[in-house]
Scaffold this motif. Structure first.
Motif, PDB file in Angstrom:
ATOM      1  N   ARG A 114      63.790 -23.451  15.482  1.00  0.00           N
ATOM      2  CA  ARG A 114      63.172 -24.396  16.412  1.00  0.00           C
ATOM      3  C   ARG A 114      63.501 -24.048  17.860  1.00  0.00           C
ATOM      4  O   ARG A 114      62.633 -24.114  18.729  1.00  0.00           O
ATOM      5  CB  ARG A 114      63.638 -25.822  16.114  1.00  0.00           C
ATOM      6  CG  ARG A 114      62.970 -26.475  14.917  1.00  0.00           C
ATOM      7  CD  ARG A 114      63.267 -27.964  14.915  1.00  0.00           C
ATOM      8  NE  ARG A 114      62.844 -28.585  16.166  1.00  0.00           N
ATOM      9  CZ  ARG A 114      63.258 -29.786  16.574  1.00  0.00           C
ATOM     10  NH1 ARG A 114      64.107 -30.476  15.832  1.00  0.00           N
ATOM     11  NH2 ARG A 114      62.816 -30.287  17.713  1.00  0.00           N
ATOM     12  N   VAL A 115      64.749 -23.699  18.114  1.00  0.00           N
ATOM     13  CA  VAL A 115      65.147 -23.361  19.482  1.00  0.00           C
ATOM     14  C   VAL A 115      64.347 -22.176  19.991  1.00  0.00           C
ATOM     15  O   VAL A 115      63.786 -22.201  21.089  1.00  0.00           O
ATOM     16  CB  VAL A 115      66.660 -23.068  19.554  1.00  0.00           C
ATOM     17  CG1 VAL A 115      67.030 -22.508  20.926  1.00  0.00           C
ATOM     18  CG2 VAL A 115      67.467 -24.338  19.279  1.00  0.00           C
ATOM     19  N   GLY A 116      64.280 -21.108  19.188  1.00  0.00           N
ATOM     20  CA  GLY A 116      63.573 -19.907  19.623  1.00  0.00           C
ATOM     21  C   GLY A 116      62.073 -20.077  19.709  1.00  0.00           C
ATOM     22  O   GLY A 116      61.409 -19.446  20.533  1.00  0.00           O
ATOM     23  N   ALA A 117      61.520 -20.956  18.855  1.00  0.00           N
ATOM     24  CA  ALA A 117      60.074 -21.137  18.823  1.00  0.00           C
ATOM     25  C   ALA A 117      59.587 -22.170  19.836  1.00  0.00           C
ATOM     26  O   ALA A 117      58.470 -22.048  20.357  1.00  0.00           O
ATOM     27  CB  ALA A 117      59.633 -21.558  17.417  1.00  0.00           C
ATOM     28  N   GLU A 118      60.427 -23.171  20.144  1.00  0.00           N
ATOM     29  CA  GLU A 118      59.979 -24.303  20.943  1.00  0.00           C
ATOM     30  C   GLU A 118      60.602 -24.385  22.331  1.00  0.00           C
ATOM     31  O   GLU A 118      60.019 -25.016  23.225  1.00  0.00           O
ATOM     32  CB  GLU A 118      60.270 -25.613  20.192  1.00  0.00           C
ATOM     33  CG  GLU A 118      59.608 -25.693  18.817  1.00  0.00           C
ATOM     34  CD  GLU A 118      60.051 -26.913  18.029  1.00  0.00           C
ATOM     35  OE1 GLU A 118      60.714 -27.804  18.631  1.00  0.00           O
ATOM     36  OE2 GLU A 118      59.751 -26.975  16.818  1.00  0.00           O
ATOM     37  N   TYR A 119      61.774 -23.798  22.518  1.00  0.00           N
ATOM     38  CA  TYR A 119      62.481 -23.900  23.801  1.00  0.00           C
ATOM     39  C   TYR A 119      62.031 -22.754  24.700  1.00  0.00           C
ATOM     40  O   TYR A 119      62.351 -21.594  24.470  1.00  0.00           O
ATOM     41  CB  TYR A 119      63.989 -23.863  23.554  1.00  0.00           C
ATOM     42  CG  TYR A 119      64.840 -24.121  24.761  1.00  0.00           C
ATOM     43  CD1 TYR A 119      64.483 -25.064  25.720  1.00  0.00           C
ATOM     44  CD2 TYR A 119      66.034 -23.422  24.927  1.00  0.00           C
ATOM     45  CE1 TYR A 119      65.290 -25.300  26.819  1.00  0.00           C
ATOM     46  CE2 TYR A 119      66.851 -23.651  26.027  1.00  0.00           C
ATOM     47  CZ  TYR A 119      66.468 -24.592  26.972  1.00  0.00           C
ATOM     48  OH  TYR A 119      67.271 -24.821  28.063  1.00  0.00           O
ATOM     49  N   LYS A 120      61.262 -23.088  25.718  1.00  0.00           N
ATOM     50  CA  LYS A 120      60.553 -22.081  26.512  1.00  0.00           C
ATOM     51  C   LYS A 120      61.455 -21.005  27.121  1.00  0.00           C
ATOM     52  O   LYS A 120      61.116 -19.814  27.060  1.00  0.00           O
ATOM     53  CB  LYS A 120      59.737 -22.765  27.610  1.00  0.00           C
ATOM     54  CG  LYS A 120      58.705 -21.858  28.250  1.00  0.00           C
ATOM     55  CD  LYS A 120      57.787 -22.648  29.167  1.00  0.00           C
ATOM     56  CE  LYS A 120      56.721 -21.729  29.777  1.00  0.00           C
ATOM     57  NZ  LYS A 120      55.801 -22.496  30.650  1.00  0.00           N
ATOM     58  N   PRO A 121      62.614 -21.349  27.739  1.00  0.00           N
ATOM     59  CA  PRO A 121      63.461 -20.291  28.315  1.00  0.00           C
ATOM     60  C   PRO A 121      63.873 -19.232  27.296  1.00  0.00           C
ATOM     61  O   PRO A 121      63.884 -18.035  27.598  1.00  0.00           O
ATOM     62  CB  PRO A 121      64.665 -21.067  28.853  1.00  0.00           C
ATOM     63  CG  PRO A 121      64.140 -22.439  29.124  1.00  0.00           C
ATOM     64  CD  PRO A 121      63.149 -22.693  28.029  1.00  0.00           C
ATOM     65  N   VAL A 122      64.201 -19.675  26.079  1.00  0.00           N
ATOM     66  CA  VAL A 122      64.611 -18.728  25.041  1.00  0.00           C
ATOM     67  C   VAL A 122      63.406 -17.965  24.519  1.00  0.00           C
ATOM     68  O   VAL A 122      63.455 -16.736  24.340  1.00  0.00           O
ATOM     69  CB  VAL A 122      65.329 -19.461  23.887  1.00  0.00           C
ATOM     70  CG1 VAL A 122      65.614 -18.493  22.735  1.00  0.00           C
ATOM     71  CG2 VAL A 122      66.631 -20.076  24.382  1.00  0.00           C
ATOM     72  N   ARG A 123      62.312 -18.671  24.275  1.00  0.00           N
ATOM     73  CA  ARG A 123      61.106 -18.015  23.769  1.00  0.00           C
ATOM     74  C   ARG A 123      60.626 -16.923  24.724  1.00  0.00           C
ATOM     75  O   ARG A 123      60.265 -15.816  24.300  1.00  0.00           O
ATOM     76  CB  ARG A 123      59.995 -19.048  23.549  1.00  0.00           C
ATOM     77  CG  ARG A 123      58.749 -18.474  22.879  1.00  0.00           C
ATOM     78  CD  ARG A 123      57.682 -19.532  22.663  1.00  0.00           C
ATOM     79  NE  ARG A 123      56.483 -18.931  22.091  1.00  0.00           N
ATOM     80  CZ  ARG A 123      56.159 -18.957  20.822  1.00  0.00           C
ATOM     81  NH1 ARG A 123      56.950 -19.552  19.956  1.00  0.00           N
ATOM     82  NH2 ARG A 123      55.046 -18.386  20.385  1.00  0.00           N
ATOM     83  N   ASN A 124      60.645 -17.211  26.004  1.00  0.00           N
ATOM     84  CA  ASN A 124      60.214 -16.212  26.991  1.00  0.00           C
ATOM     85  C   ASN A 124      61.157 -15.016  27.016  1.00  0.00           C
ATOM     86  O   ASN A 124      60.721 -13.864  27.106  1.00  0.00           O
ATOM     87  CB  ASN A 124      60.127 -16.848  28.377  1.00  0.00           C
ATOM     88  CG  ASN A 124      58.965 -17.821  28.497  1.00  0.00           C
ATOM     89  OD1 ASN A 124      58.057 -17.816  27.669  1.00  0.00           O
ATOM     90  ND2 ASN A 124      59.006 -18.667  29.518  1.00  0.00           N
ATOM     91  N   ARG A 125      62.447 -15.299  26.952  1.00  0.00           N
ATOM     92  CA  ARG A 125      63.431 -14.214  26.994  1.00  0.00           C
ATOM     93  C   ARG A 125      63.288 -13.270  25.811  1.00  0.00           C
ATOM     94  O   ARG A 125      63.488 -12.053  25.929  1.00  0.00           O
ATOM     95  CB  ARG A 125      64.852 -14.811  27.011  1.00  0.00           C
ATOM     96  CG  ARG A 125      65.950 -13.785  27.257  1.00  0.00           C
ATOM     97  CD  ARG A 125      67.318 -14.417  27.096  1.00  0.00           C
ATOM     98  NE  ARG A 125      67.656 -14.652  25.705  1.00  0.00           N
ATOM     99  CZ  ARG A 125      68.416 -15.667  25.286  1.00  0.00           C
ATOM    100  NH1 ARG A 125      68.875 -16.555  26.143  1.00  0.00           N
ATOM    101  NH2 ARG A 125      68.693 -15.795  23.996  1.00  0.00           N
ATOM    102  N   LEU A 126      62.907 -13.841  24.654  1.00  0.00           N
ATOM    103  CA  LEU A 126      62.798 -13.041  23.423  1.00  0.00           C
ATOM    104  C   LEU A 126      61.368 -12.574  23.163  1.00  0.00           C
ATOM    105  O   LEU A 126      61.070 -12.123  22.051  1.00  0.00           O
ATOM    106  CB  LEU A 126      63.298 -13.855  22.232  1.00  0.00           C
ATOM    107  CG  LEU A 126      64.762 -14.307  22.278  1.00  0.00           C
ATOM    108  CD1 LEU A 126      65.135 -15.028  21.006  1.00  0.00           C
ATOM    109  CD2 LEU A 126      65.700 -13.133  22.525  1.00  0.00           C
ATOM    110  N   HIS A 127      60.516 -12.681  24.184  1.00  0.00           N
ATOM    111  CA  HIS A 127      59.127 -12.210  24.049  1.00  0.00           C
ATOM    112  C   HIS A 127      58.430 -12.841  22.852  1.00  0.00           C
ATOM    113  O   HIS A 127      57.620 -12.191  22.179  1.00  0.00           O
ATOM    114  CB  HIS A 127      59.094 -10.680  23.934  1.00  0.00           C
ATOM    115  CG  HIS A 127      59.831  -9.976  25.026  1.00  0.00           C
ATOM    116  ND1 HIS A 127      59.344  -9.863  26.312  1.00  0.00           N
ATOM    117  CD2 HIS A 127      61.049  -9.360  25.036  1.00  0.00           C
ATOM    118  CE1 HIS A 127      60.206  -9.208  27.068  1.00  0.00           C
ATOM    119  NE2 HIS A 127      61.251  -8.895  26.315  1.00  0.00           N
ATOM    120  N   GLY A 128      58.761 -14.116  22.591  1.00  0.00           N
ATOM    121  CA  GLY A 128      58.116 -14.832  21.497  1.00  0.00           C
ATOM    122  C   GLY A 128      58.591 -14.438  20.111  1.00  0.00           C
ATOM    123  O   GLY A 128      57.941 -14.773  19.117  1.00  0.00           O
TER     124      GLY A 128
END
Length: 213
Positions: A114-128
């Protein structure tokens, strides 16, 4: 002095690795991620280690979905802390998943997903993408058991969803002994969950009183 054969092989390997790194560095992000996953999988094929952690893949978050039976609940304060941890420290634990035809189903790491999929700062950092390790699992029963083992090894999880998990496994033909062994539960725990559900069919061939009729 004649060069040792192993030294020559190591030099050749180093040269190939340097060429490969240079080639990957020039690729666009999507191609780079795909290439790195292929390399990791190839290395895993020849690795002396068979454990899932030996091969962590980067998978698009949209391809990874949570399961619908996870009894582990995280309160808002802990969820905020998890988001902060992933934001500040990065992912230190991959998401454990089972691969299906249409993507990946989470075995462990429901909230990390959920964090990686929904939390924008993390999602952007990990290129989705999300870090994923794959476990070989049979049907839904084996996947549910794997999820519960991961949860119980760490701590407490929700009682009501756990009751539903036990009921599902009983209906799928698991004996009390199977549930105790596979989920790390005591016989008393299994009995209490079955009693709490209040369904006579969960007791199979066990003796129960007329109170159930």
């Amino acid at each position: 002095m004649k060069e040792h054969p192993d030294t020559a092989k190591n030099d050749d390997l180093q040269a190939h690795l340097e060429y490969l790194v240079d080639a990957i560095e020039l690729m666009p992000i999507s191609a780079k991620i795909e290439a790195l996953n292929h390399i990791r999988q190839a290395l895993h094929e020849v690795s002396p280690f068979e454990d899932p952690i030996d091969c962590v893949l980067w998978v698009q978050a949209d391809q990874v979905r949570g399961n619908d039976y996870n009894p582990n609940k995280v309160a808002p304060p802990e969820m905020r802390l998890l988001k902060r941890s992933v934001r500040e420290d990065g992912y230190t634990q991959p998401i454990v998943a089972h691969q299906e035809r249409d993507g990946y189903v989470v075995i462990d790491g429901f909230h990390r997903r959920r964090v990686g999929a929904e939390y924008k700062p993390v999602r952007n950092r990990l290129h989705g993408c999300l870090p994923v390790t794959l476990v070989k699992s049979g049907g839904i029963k084996q996947r549910m058991a794997a999820t519960i083992r991961h949860n119980r090894a760490r701590g407490v999880h929700g009682v009501v969803p756990m009751i539903d998990v036990v009921a599902t496994l009983v209906r799928e033909g698991w004996s009390d002994a199977d549930i105790c062994a596979e989920l790390g539960m005591s016989a008393d725990e299994v009995l209490r969950f079955k009693q709490h559900k209040g369904l006579p069919e969960l007791f199979g061939d066990a003796d129960f009183s007329l109170a159930w009729e």
